[in-house]
Design a protein around this motif. Sequence first.
Motif, PDB file in Angstrom:
ATOM      1  N   GLN A  78       0.828  -1.203   0.000  1.00 31.49           N
ATOM      2  CA  GLN A  78       0.000   0.000   0.000  1.00 31.49           C
ATOM      3  C   GLN A  78       0.866   1.258   0.000  1.00 31.49           C
ATOM      4  OE1 GLN A  78      -3.460  -0.123  -0.275  1.00 31.49           O
ATOM      5  NE2 GLN A  78      -3.028   2.027  -0.793  1.00 31.49           N
ATOM      6  N   GLU A  79       1.950   1.269   0.780  1.00 28.64           N
ATOM      7  CA  GLU A  79       2.838   2.430   0.799  1.00 28.64           C
ATOM      8  C   GLU A  79       3.505   2.625  -0.557  1.00 28.64           C
ATOM      9  OE1 GLU A  79       4.202   2.276   5.528  1.00 28.64           O
ATOM     10  OE2 GLU A  79       5.297   1.131   3.996  1.00 28.64           O
ATOM     11  N   PHE A  80       3.839   1.531  -1.223  1.00 27.78           N
ATOM     12  CA  PHE A  80       4.441   1.607  -2.548  1.00 27.78           C
ATOM     13  C   PHE A  80       3.448   2.224  -3.543  1.00 27.78           C
ATOM     14  CE2 PHE A  80       5.531  -0.121  -6.693  1.00 27.78           C
ATOM     15  CZ  PHE A  80       6.917  -0.032  -6.733  1.00 27.78           C
ATOM     16  N   ALA A  81       2.205   1.734  -3.498  1.00 32.51           N
ATOM     17  CA  ALA A  81       1.179   2.257  -4.405  1.00 32.51           C
ATOM     18  C   ALA A  81       0.887   3.729  -4.119  1.00 32.51           C
ATOM     19  CB  ALA A  81      -0.086   1.419  -4.276  1.00 32.51           C
ATOM     20  N   ASP A  82       0.823   4.096  -2.840  1.00 31.93           N
ATOM     21  CA  ASP A  82       0.556   5.501  -2.477  1.00 31.93           C
ATOM     22  C   ASP A  82       1.678   6.415  -2.967  1.00 31.93           C
ATOM     23  OD1 ASP A  82      -1.759   4.672  -1.257  1.00 31.93           O
ATOM     24  OD2 ASP A  82      -0.927   4.689   0.773  1.00 31.93           O
ATOM     25  N   TYR A  83       2.925   5.937  -2.886  1.00 39.39           N
ATOM     26  CA  TYR A  83       4.047   6.757  -3.366  1.00 39.39           C
ATOM     27  C   TYR A  83       3.948   6.963  -4.869  1.00 39.39           C
ATOM     28  CZ  TYR A  83       8.819   8.294  -4.353  1.00 39.39           C
ATOM     29  OH  TYR A  83       9.919   9.014  -4.779  1.00 39.39           O
ATOM     30  N   GLY A  84       3.544   5.911  -5.581  1.00 38.91           N
ATOM     31  CA  GLY A  84       3.393   6.048  -7.025  1.00 38.91           C
ATOM     32  C   GLY A  84       2.327   7.055  -7.389  1.00 38.91           C
ATOM     33  N   LYS A  85       1.231   7.030  -6.660  1.00 36.13           N
ATOM     34  CA  LYS A  85       0.162   7.994  -6.937  1.00 36.13           C
ATOM     35  C   LYS A  85       0.595   9.416  -6.615  1.00 36.13           C
ATOM     36  CE  LYS A  85      -3.595   4.694  -6.081  1.00 36.13           C
ATOM     37  NZ  LYS A  85      -4.756   4.354  -5.194  1.00 36.13           N
ATOM     38  N   SER A  86       1.297   9.580  -5.496  1.00 35.60           N
ATOM     39  CA  SER A  86       1.690  10.929  -5.075  1.00 35.60           C
ATOM     40  C   SER A  86       2.717  11.545  -6.001  1.00 35.60           C
ATOM     41  CB  SER A  86       2.232  10.894  -3.647  1.00 35.60           C
ATOM     42  OG  SER A  86       3.443  10.143  -3.588  1.00 35.60           O
ATOM     43  N   THR A  87       3.529  10.751  -6.646  1.00 38.16           N
ATOM     44  CA  THR A  87       4.561  11.270  -7.550  1.00 38.16           C
ATOM     45  C   THR A  87       4.116  11.265  -9.003  1.00 38.16           C
ATOM     46  OG1 THR A  87       5.562   9.063  -7.758  1.00 38.16           O
ATOM     47  CG2 THR A  87       6.407  10.511  -6.021  1.00 38.16           C
ATOM     48  N   GLY A  88       3.055  10.524  -9.291  1.00 35.76           N
ATOM     49  CA  GLY A  88       2.606  10.423 -10.669  1.00 35.76           C
ATOM     50  C   GLY A  88       3.582   9.695 -11.569  1.00 35.76           C
ATOM     51  N   ASN A  89       4.432   8.884 -11.005  1.00 37.03           N
ATOM     52  CA  ASN A  89       5.457   8.165 -11.765  1.00 37.03           C
ATOM     53  C   ASN A  89       4.818   6.926 -12.391  1.00 37.03           C
ATOM     54  OD1 ASN A  89       7.701   6.710 -12.675  1.00 37.03           O
ATOM     55  ND2 ASN A  89       8.983   7.433 -10.991  1.00 37.03           N
ATOM     56  N   GLU A  90       4.822   6.860 -13.711  1.00 37.98           N
ATOM     57  CA  GLU A  90       4.183   5.748 -14.403  1.00 37.98           C
ATOM     58  C   GLU A  90       4.941   4.437 -14.230  1.00 37.98           C
ATOM     59  OE1 GLU A  90       3.701   6.849 -18.440  1.00 37.98           O
ATOM     60  OE2 GLU A  90       2.168   8.385 -18.040  1.00 37.98           O
ATOM     61  N   ARG A  91       6.217   4.536 -13.881  1.00 39.14           N
ATOM     62  CA  ARG A  91       6.989   3.302 -13.675  1.00 39.14           C
ATOM     63  C   ARG A  91       6.544   2.563 -12.409  1.00 39.14           C
ATOM     64  NH1 ARG A  91      11.064   7.022 -15.225  1.00 39.14           N
ATOM     65  NH2 ARG A  91      12.042   6.521 -17.235  1.00 39.14           N
ATOM     66  N   ILE A  92       5.956   3.296 -11.486  1.00 41.66           N
ATOM     67  CA  ILE A  92       5.539   2.702 -10.216  1.00 41.66           C
ATOM     68  C   ILE A  92       4.092   2.238 -10.369  1.00 41.66           C
ATOM     69  CG2 ILE A  92       5.357   3.057  -7.723  1.00 41.66           C
ATOM     70  CD1 ILE A  92       7.323   5.372  -8.016  1.00 41.66           C
ATOM     71  N   ARG A  93       3.926   1.018 -10.836  1.00 39.30           N
ATOM     72  CA  ARG A  93       2.605   0.486 -11.155  1.00 39.30           C
ATOM     73  C   ARG A  93       1.998  -0.252  -9.965  1.00 39.30           C
ATOM     74  NH1 ARG A  93       3.069  -3.088 -16.381  1.00 39.30           N
ATOM     75  NH2 ARG A  93       0.808  -3.168 -15.984  1.00 39.30           N
ATOM     76  N   ASP A  94       0.716  -0.214  -9.878  1.00 41.94           N
ATOM     77  CA  ASP A  94      -0.026  -0.958  -8.858  1.00 41.94           C
ATOM     78  C   ASP A  94      -0.715  -2.127  -9.551  1.00 41.94           C
ATOM     79  OD1 ASP A  94      -1.489  -1.964  -6.807  1.00 41.94           O
ATOM     80  OD2 ASP A  94      -2.546  -0.098  -6.328  1.00 41.94           O
ATOM     81  N   PHE A  95      -0.197  -3.346  -9.322  1.00 37.24           N
ATOM     82  CA  PHE A  95      -0.761  -4.546  -9.926  1.00 37.24           C
ATOM     83  C   PHE A  95      -1.911  -5.119  -9.106  1.00 37.24           C
ATOM     84  CE2 PHE A  95       3.371  -4.219 -11.852  1.00 37.24           C
ATOM     85  CZ  PHE A  95       3.204  -4.714 -13.139  1.00 37.24           C
ATOM     86  N   GLY A  96      -2.165  -4.529  -7.938  1.00 39.11           N
ATOM     87  CA  GLY A  96      -3.314  -4.948  -7.142  1.00 39.11           C
ATOM     88  C   GLY A  96      -3.010  -5.968  -6.064  1.00 39.11           C
ATOM     89  N   GLY A  97      -1.840  -6.551  -6.090  1.00 38.37           N
ATOM     90  CA  GLY A  97      -1.500  -7.540  -5.083  1.00 38.37           C
ATOM     91  C   GLY A  97      -1.118  -6.905  -3.752  1.00 38.37           C
ATOM     92  N   ARG A  98      -1.407  -7.601  -2.668  1.00 36.19           N
ATOM     93  CA  ARG A  98      -1.062  -7.077  -1.341  1.00 36.19           C
ATOM     94  C   ARG A  98      -0.393  -8.147  -0.466  1.00 36.19           C
ATOM     95  NH1 ARG A  98      -1.727  -3.274  -3.922  1.00 36.19           N
ATOM     96  NH2 ARG A  98      -2.927  -1.367  -3.467  1.00 36.19           N
TER      97      ARG A  98
END
Length: 1021
Positions: free
Chosen positions: A291-311
């Motif tokens: 979740q922290e990884f996904a939140d960081y990707g959203k906050s930076t808008g970095n397309e390389r940081i993808r959320d595949f949905g797994g937890r």
Amino acid sequence: MENMSEGKTRKCLTLLGGRTSLLLCLSLMFQSSYAAGDSTVPEMGNMEIHQIAQQSSTVKGVVKDQKGEPLIGVSIVVKGTTNGTASDFDGNFTLDVPDNSTLVFSFIGFKSQEVRYTGQKTLNIVLAEDSETLDEVVVVGYGSQKKGEITSSVTSVKASDFNKAPVVNPMQLVEGRVAGLTISRNSADPNATPNIQMRGASSLKGTNEPLIIIDGIPGNMASLNAIAPEDIEAMDVLKDGSAAAIYGTRGNNGVIIVTTKRPQVGISQIDYSGYIMNEQVAKRPDILTAQEFADYGKSTGNERIRDFGGREDAYDLLLNKNNVSHVHNLTATGGNNKMSYRASLNYRKNQGIVINSDRETINGAVAVNHRSFEDKLLLSFNLSNSYIKSSYLAQDEDTKNGTYNDYDVFYQATRMNPTIPIHNADGSFYETYAGYDDWNPVAKINQQTRKSEKKNLLSSFKAQYEIIPGLTVAGFFALEKNDQYTSYYRSRKSYNAIKGGDNGEAYKKYWLQTNKTMEWTANYTTSINNVHNITGLLGYSYQDFDEEYFSAKNFGFLTDAFESNNLDAGSYLKDGLADMRSEKKTSKLIAFFARANYNYDGKYMASASIRREGSSKFGANNKWAYFPSVSAGWMLSREEFMERFSALDILKFRVGYGVTGSLPEDPYQSLIRYGTGAGNWDAINGSWLTATYGPGNNPNPDLKWEKAISLNIGFDYGFFDNRLSGTIDWYQRTTKDLIGEYTAQQPSLIYNKILTNVGTMKNTGIELSVNGEIVKTKDFTYTANLTFSWEKNKLTSLSNDLYKASYEDRYSIPSPGNLGYAQRLQEGHPVGSFYGYICDGVNADGTYNIRDLDGKEGLSDADRTFIGNGLPKIKAGLQNTFTYKNFDFSFFLRGMFDYDIFNEGRVYFGTNAQIDKNGTNVYKDALQTGVTQDPIFSTYYLEKGDFLKIDNVTLGYTFNFKNNKFVRNLRLYGNVTNLATITGYNGLTPDINVTGLEAGVDKRGMYPNTRTFTFGVNFGF
């Protein structure tokens, strides 16, 4: 009192008359009551003449310690005979004793006592604890000496002083207990073997491990697999050259002599010990959650940081949190003065903290002693055998000693995008097959199997005969056999099989190592006027080594059902792409040796030895060499001018000089080795090369031993009835003729490289040990044992007039990235030196602020320099033991200081660059670094490794069964290892490997560091 004595004397004379009777009477009066502690002279008037004159009678008695507790199993022997017995569970004994004989009472840990028997019916014996360390027997090369007579640097650790903690390898018993001996077990993997080193590194191409001697059989770390830790009686460590020179070519790194428990004369005894253990992760990487990884990707808008949905937590799924290990040991001992035996059976099941990392071991041992021909002939037989079955997960395997050293699944579990699912909805493993190195670590560990079976045999027979008093000859014959079978299978469903298209991989490997030893020795001991004490040793040794290896590998399987048990079913064999190898190596070692010891009245001591040894491993011109040693000691505390120092018990000065050697592992490196090009692809013609033989290397008939010249100066001391004792040593070891690979002259030689003797290395250090009985009362004791060492290493030369080498780079930092090497061997610098850039922080733009050393614009190799060292200069350990009545409590403090660690994990998980550029996971604190530049090896990734660890915390209680004829004792205990670590290091643990040539590297993928909880029982029947 004087008149009474005179009256008894006249009565004796009247009854018996004569000179002989007078002597007997005086003996009766002044000695008969000694054993019972009665100072009064016995009344003789009512004695009958035939009672005094009879030849033998039955005596009964009891043996106790100074606290009044009965001692069980005390040996009681009529001096000069084999007539004897042992005390029972209550300390009682009964024995038929000739009149006017001497009884010898002896028991481990107590001073032996001789009592003159002159007809007493009852003896009450009190044995005193042996606080006098000078009479302690220490095993040295091809014999033993009293500790007070030793003139070399030797440390003896008895079973009572071993670490009270669960161990897998016997060397863990003395971890931190011997100053100068480094034991690094930087992995909790039950299949890992500790790295050991004595007084620093001494070789660039050969082994840096000490020689291991087990009950007279020369071996190595693998040899220790044959014995159970519970079967070891003592470890004697020969540290300096004067002590180790008697072993010649294998003494450069010191010698560790392991003595197993021997048969005991007396009543039959059965002992059981066992424990259960659970391991927990002490510290795991503090990485971003999904979740922290996904939140960081959203906050930076970095397309390389993808959320595949797994937890799911990949690291957590690799762990076997419900692991339970258990160990059981059963021993039986008994016999009489003619025949005695000891047998043991040990079973241990070690479950690792990681799934698929297990070890199951069965050890069996039998030892038999037999005496005959009026005790002049002693026959000894020893047999130790083990069977080890292992499941392990490491990628790479060291076939020499069975260590496994690349745990890539933990690297992947740390770096992978944590939102990538581990499982599909149907429970199968999820894979992306999309990017670089994006495989599923949980799938990998479950879709591959690595198993091994090892059989280790140690057997020996020794016949020893006393020709005349003082002269003994012996023949020793031994066989060591180690065979190991390893199998591997990677499923056709695995990531590599599908992405690489190989449809699965299987291999089998087999090693067989045989070591045959034959030795003949003659020992002579004499004393002139009880002042001049001389011992001499002559010997011959022959060893024959054989090693065989076979492996077969195939790919392309239609099913996983057979795993590695149907290798020929793989398609690669039919296509000519399968792999098969075999190899055999043999070597021989022959030696003649001699030693002489002289001791003048316990004050002045000297020892000298010489060994002439030949090995088939070296060049034709240098197969033989001499290895001399000389040492001397002066017991100052026995000089008259020291008598005024009443608190001083022992003060001995020692100095020793010795020359030792080192054997390389490859027996053919001095010879031309012919090879074939078969199996290599000819890209020009587009076909596989056929078998054509030709020279594969340059020979060197002048290749010889690496030779170490050692000087040791030391003191042994003891104060206050030896309640404070210890040693101080200074040493210097210069290793010459280091074997290295150098550029060869062409065209006179075929190839451009040759192995030859060139380099020189120097090790200097100070070692200190302090043993103190701090508090000693009837109910409470506190003892402390301190070890301390400081060492300095320097590679003084890598070149000579003919061969030149400026440096050798070591430890290639793994991909991704192109960081190069982390360490460099160079003249004038110590082994384990880190070589890189100096980083003065991070610039505002997120780049490294690299110091410009050459004054030129841009980074270049000239800006690199020596930036740290991975060898601790200081190592220390403090064992603390408390007893209160039947309770015992102990803990161990150990630490290493003044060294650097390359925190490799920070390179891959420690900055923003990895997550921002690659979309891979990082440590939580990495987001605060602001680093945007790709890694550059520099001081940025080095940290101080200093630490102090609280280890081996044990609480126990012992039940004594005084009046029980079936149970002697029962001890229950609990133990915690790796309780706490005080350090400034930010990695998982600073307690990493600090031996060898690449010390101080904390690799990115490591088996988890664990804390163990143990409950155990010791039962004596």
